[in-house]
Design a protein around this motif. Structure first.
Motif, PDB file in Angstrom:
ATOM      1  N   ASP A   1       0.832  -1.199   0.000  1.00  0.00           N
ATOM      2  CA  ASP A   1       0.000   0.000   0.000  1.00  0.00           C
ATOM      3  C   ASP A   1       0.867   1.250   0.000  1.00  0.00           C
ATOM      4  O   ASP A   1       1.823   1.361   0.780  1.00  0.00           O
ATOM      5  CB  ASP A   1      -0.906   0.022   1.239  1.00  0.00           C
ATOM      6  N   GLY A   2       0.534   2.180  -0.890  1.00  0.00           N
ATOM      7  CA  GLY A   2       1.244   3.449  -0.925  1.00  0.00           C
ATOM      8  C   GLY A   2       2.556   3.434  -1.682  1.00  0.00           C
ATOM      9  O   GLY A   2       3.256   4.446  -1.718  1.00  0.00           O
ATOM     10  N   VAL A   3       2.914   2.292  -2.278  1.00  0.00           N
ATOM     11  CA  VAL A   3       4.169   2.188  -3.022  1.00  0.00           C
ATOM     12  C   VAL A   3       3.852   1.838  -4.470  1.00  0.00           C
ATOM     13  O   VAL A   3       3.157   0.846  -4.741  1.00  0.00           O
ATOM     14  CB  VAL A   3       5.104   1.116  -2.425  1.00  0.00           C
ATOM     15  N   ALA A   4       4.334   2.638  -5.411  1.00  0.00           N
ATOM     16  CA  ALA A   4       4.124   2.357  -6.828  1.00  0.00           C
ATOM     17  C   ALA A   4       4.788   1.038  -7.202  1.00  0.00           C
ATOM     18  O   ALA A   4       5.857   0.699  -6.685  1.00  0.00           O
ATOM     19  CB  ALA A   4       4.685   3.492  -7.683  1.00  0.00           C
ATOM     20  N   SER A   5       4.158   0.289  -8.095  1.00  0.00           N
ATOM     21  CA  SER A   5       4.720  -1.009  -8.466  1.00  0.00           C
ATOM     22  C   SER A   5       4.237  -1.415  -9.852  1.00  0.00           C
ATOM     23  O   SER A   5       3.254  -0.890 -10.367  1.00  0.00           O
ATOM     24  CB  SER A   5       4.324  -2.081  -7.443  1.00  0.00           C
ATOM     25  N   ARG A   6       4.954  -2.382 -10.452  1.00  0.00           N
ATOM     26  CA  ARG A   6       4.584  -2.971 -11.733  1.00  0.00           C
ATOM     27  C   ARG A   6       4.528  -4.486 -11.585  1.00  0.00           C
ATOM     28  O   ARG A   6       5.419  -5.080 -10.978  1.00  0.00           O
ATOM     29  CB  ARG A   6       5.613  -2.609 -12.809  1.00  0.00           C
ATOM     30  N   ARG A   7       3.507  -5.108 -12.149  1.00  0.00           N
ATOM     31  CA  ARG A   7       3.349  -6.548 -12.044  1.00  0.00           C
ATOM     32  C   ARG A   7       4.285  -7.278 -13.005  1.00  0.00           C
ATOM     33  O   ARG A   7       4.567  -6.823 -14.096  1.00  0.00           O
ATOM     34  CB  ARG A   7       1.903  -6.934 -12.367  1.00  0.00           C
ATOM     35  N   PHE A   8       4.766  -8.456 -12.579  1.00  0.00           N
ATOM     36  CA  PHE A   8       5.577  -9.335 -13.414  1.00  0.00           C
ATOM     37  C   PHE A   8       5.052 -10.757 -13.273  1.00  0.00           C
ATOM     38  O   PHE A   8       4.405 -11.105 -12.274  1.00  0.00           O
ATOM     39  CB  PHE A   8       7.057  -9.258 -13.015  1.00  0.00           C
ATOM     40  N   ASP A   9       5.365 -11.571 -14.258  1.00  0.00           N
ATOM     41  CA  ASP A   9       4.904 -12.957 -14.219  1.00  0.00           C
ATOM     42  C   ASP A   9       5.640 -13.778 -13.171  1.00  0.00           C
ATOM     43  O   ASP A   9       5.122 -14.806 -12.719  1.00  0.00           O
ATOM     44  CB  ASP A   9       5.086 -13.608 -15.602  1.00  0.00           C
ATOM     45  N   SER A  10       6.843 -13.349 -12.806  1.00  0.00           N
ATOM     46  CA  SER A  10       7.630 -14.108 -11.831  1.00  0.00           C
ATOM     47  C   SER A  10       8.592 -13.173 -11.124  1.00  0.00           C
ATOM     48  O   SER A  10       8.879 -12.062 -11.605  1.00  0.00           O
ATOM     49  CB  SER A  10       8.409 -15.227 -12.529  1.00  0.00           C
ATOM     50  N   LEU A  11       9.091 -13.625  -9.982  1.00  0.00           N
ATOM     51  CA  LEU A  11      10.116 -12.850  -9.293  1.00  0.00           C
ATOM     52  C   LEU A  11      11.398 -12.791 -10.110  1.00  0.00           C
ATOM     53  O   LEU A  11      12.088 -11.769 -10.126  1.00  0.00           O
ATOM     54  CB  LEU A  11      10.408 -13.468  -7.921  1.00  0.00           C
ATOM     55  N   LEU A  12      11.742 -13.886 -10.789  1.00  0.00           N
ATOM     56  CA  LEU A  12      12.948 -13.882 -11.616  1.00  0.00           C
ATOM     57  C   LEU A  12      12.840 -12.832 -12.712  1.00  0.00           C
ATOM     58  O   LEU A  12      13.830 -12.156 -13.036  1.00  0.00           O
ATOM     59  CB  LEU A  12      13.174 -15.267 -12.211  1.00  0.00           C
ATOM     60  N   ALA A  13      11.650 -12.662 -13.290  1.00  0.00           N
ATOM     61  CA  ALA A  13      11.456 -11.622 -14.300  1.00  0.00           C
ATOM     62  C   ALA A  13      11.612 -10.242 -13.681  1.00  0.00           C
ATOM     63  O   ALA A  13      12.174  -9.325 -14.286  1.00  0.00           O
ATOM     64  CB  ALA A  13      10.091 -11.770 -14.955  1.00  0.00           C
ATOM     65  N   ALA A  14      11.116 -10.086 -12.444  1.00  0.00           N
ATOM     66  CA  ALA A  14      11.263  -8.794 -11.760  1.00  0.00           C
ATOM     67  C   ALA A  14      12.733  -8.511 -11.454  1.00  0.00           C
ATOM     68  O   ALA A  14      13.202  -7.372 -11.594  1.00  0.00           O
ATOM     69  CB  ALA A  14      10.430  -8.791 -10.476  1.00  0.00           C
TER      70      ALA A  14
END
Length: 558
Positions: free
Chosen positions: A251-264
């Motif tokens: 909450d309150g933190v900008a973020s982008r979704r990824f299919d996996s943590l490795l991709a992130a």
């Protein structure tokens, strides 16, 4: 944007779960490769490798192409379980290969604790270390090949699996309800599983600012949901200073979704590298811009001097008139009235303390100085114009992405100047111990109460960062920094860790360290040695790490 990523228990646990899914059963070479660049690499089948970049400025975990020079190493073992203990920053990858390893199992253990990232190959049969990325002493442990491996002490915070929601809510209320909202973050980090500097602000929300019961209850709901969530939704958290892979949004933190943590992690590696290049370019432009501005100001001063050409002749004429009117000059006069050859009246300022011929000699000396300056002026102006053109060209080249090669030999980073005060005599004992952060910044740690005062008020500049463990006796710590804004997060955290280590709270799991600019620290009248008053302070929460001190210590024996 800071390069360094951070690891906390939720991230390590989610990463272990994802790696277990991706890697279980895959063929692997049984000996990981530990490189001098602080990376640990497992060679996999299918032309891939799992790489842990454990340098303080990186922290990436990625599947990468198998290095061509290592194609001869056959992946003749198998990956078994990949797991991480709950509420810890420890990841273990089991490696199996028949009876070759006295029972068939070795383990790659990756320690991701703050400031002491490491990777070790451990024989599961006798728990001895086979090889290590960093062989060292760490937190009372001996991490050398042949030694029995001991994992870091577990945190033992509340909220382990098996705790019911009612039990968790009661513990939450007992710990957090009685204390001031501003102190809840520290209490959360100290006592509740999964809490970390990455997620603490998002978990607490308004409970860090208000005593309202509903805010504290909402914070509990968020923490409990984090502890019991069945799956992850990998994201890249974004702030002005860093990107951070994480198993779920906050909450309150900008973020982008990824299919996996490795991709992130892969995206973080690319973006932080690009950010580092951009920061380097901006820093280079700033340094060149400062040089250009300096040259332009010099040109302005030279132009002003050019506007006064001919002053030497005027001064000589004034000196001649003083000598020809010696008998008419009254002693003690500040101005002398004389007439030139054409009968014009002139008023010449003089020094009333000097005799007429002495005032004349002073004017002759000044005329000679002006003559020498005027003779050199055209050359100085031409050289300054050429230098300005050179720096302007360098600035344009940097903006175009092609900085000239000559810059490297000309632009030497300006060393931070020692603040004003009596310089230390040769052989004199310094009042501080010297360290250097991973980012190359100097840290000074006071040796005692009297030395703390000397460090703070005689060996620190007004813009340096000053630190001290909160509300406990300890050393003053100075992080040398004269730039605008806060130092890089990694350097700031390492300096704060040194402040925690050199305090009475060194045995605590988490220590609050206050920091501010040195100009906001003052010595009250009559206060005992080491006692100061501080304003405009911010707080960091760090884990004391004795191994960090050894790693950052500057050898001053030479």
């Amino acid at each position: 944007m800071s390069n360094a990523l951070r690891f906390d228990p939720p991230l390590v646990r989610a990463l272990a779960a994802e790696l277990g899914t991706v890697l279980a059963g895959r063929a692997v070479h049984p000996n990981p490769i530990f490189d001098a660049d602080l990376s640990a690499t497992l060679l996999l089948d299918r032309g891939e490798a799992l790489r842990f970049d454990l340098h303080p400025t990186r922290g990436w975990v990625r599947l990468v192409p198998r290095p061509p020079e290592l194609e001869g190493r056959a992946p003749d073992a198998r990956i078994g379980r990949v797991h991480a203990p709950d509420d810890e920053r420890l990841l273990r990858i089991d490696l199996h290969e028949g009876n070759r390893f006295r029972g068939g199992t070795r383990a790659l253990v990756v320690e991701l604790h703050t400031n002491q990232w490491n990777a070790l190959l451990v024989d599961a049969a006798d728990r001895r270390i086979v090889s290590a990325l960093r062989s060292r002493e760490a937190g009372g442990r001996t991490l050398y090949p042949g030694e029995v491996y001991r994992a870091p002490e577990p945190q033992r915070r509340f909220g382990a699996p098996g705790v019911t929601e009612a039990e968790a809510r009661a513990e939450w209320t007992a710990h957090l309800a009685p204390i001031l909202p501003a102190e809840r973050r520290s209490e959360l980090l100290r006592h509740f599983a999964g809490a970390s500097p990455i997620n603490a602000a998002a978990l607490l929300g308004a409970a860090a600012e208000t005593d309202e019961h509903t805010a504290l209850e909402a914070a509990f709901v968020r923490w409990w949901a984090m502890r019991t969530r069945p799956s992850t939704e990998p994201v890249l958290l974004e702030s002005s200073s860093r990107v951070q892979p994480y198993p779920f949004s906050l909450d309150g933190v900008a973020s982008r979704r990824f299919d996996s943590l490795l991709a992130a992690f892969a995206a973080a590696a690319v973006e932080t590298a690009a950010g580092a290049d951009e920061r380097e370019r901006a820093a280079l432009m700033a340094r060149v811009g400062r040089r250009l501005e300096s040259v332009r100001k010099r040109l302005e001063r030279l132009d002003e001097q050019r506007s006064t050409l001919g002053q030497a002749d005027r001064l000589r004429r004034q000196a001649d008139l003083l000598l020809s009117n010696v008998g008419r000059i009254q002693p003690g006069a500040a101005k002398v009235t004389v007439f030139d050859e054409e009968g014009r009246k002139l008023r010449i300022p003089v020094d009333p303390a000097l005799k007429p011929h002495e005032n004349a000699e002073r004017l002759y000396d000044e005329a000679r100085r002006r003559t020498r300056a005027e003779e050199r002026l055209p050359e100085l102006i031409e050289r300054a114009q050429q230098e300005a053109a050179r720096w302007e060209g360098a600035l344009a080249a940097i903006e175009a992405g092609a900085p000239p090669a000559w810059l490297e030999g000309v632009l030497v980073r300006k060393e931070q100047r020692e603040p004003k005060g009596r310089p230390a005599r040769d052989g004199e004992r310094k009042p501080y111990r010297a360290y250097r952060t991973s980012g190359g910044l100097e840290v000074r740690v006071g040796k005692g109460s009297k030395e703390n005062d000397q460090l703070t008020f005689r060996h620190a500049g007004p813009e340096d960062v000053w630190m001290h463990a909160r509300q406990v006796p300890g050393s003053h710590v100075v992080l040398r920094w004269s730039e605008e804004g806060a130092p890089p997060a990694r350097d700031l955290e390492e300096a704060a860790t040194l402040a925690a280590l050199h305090s009475k709270a060194r045995s605590s799991g988490t220590v609050a360290v206050d920091w501010t600019r040195r100009k906001h620290v003052r010595k009250p009248r009559g206060a005992p040695p080491g006692r100061v008053m501080v304003s405009h302070a911010k707080t960091l929460f760090v884990a004391p790490d004795a191994a960090l001190e050894e790693r950052l210590r500057v050898d001053e024996s030479g």
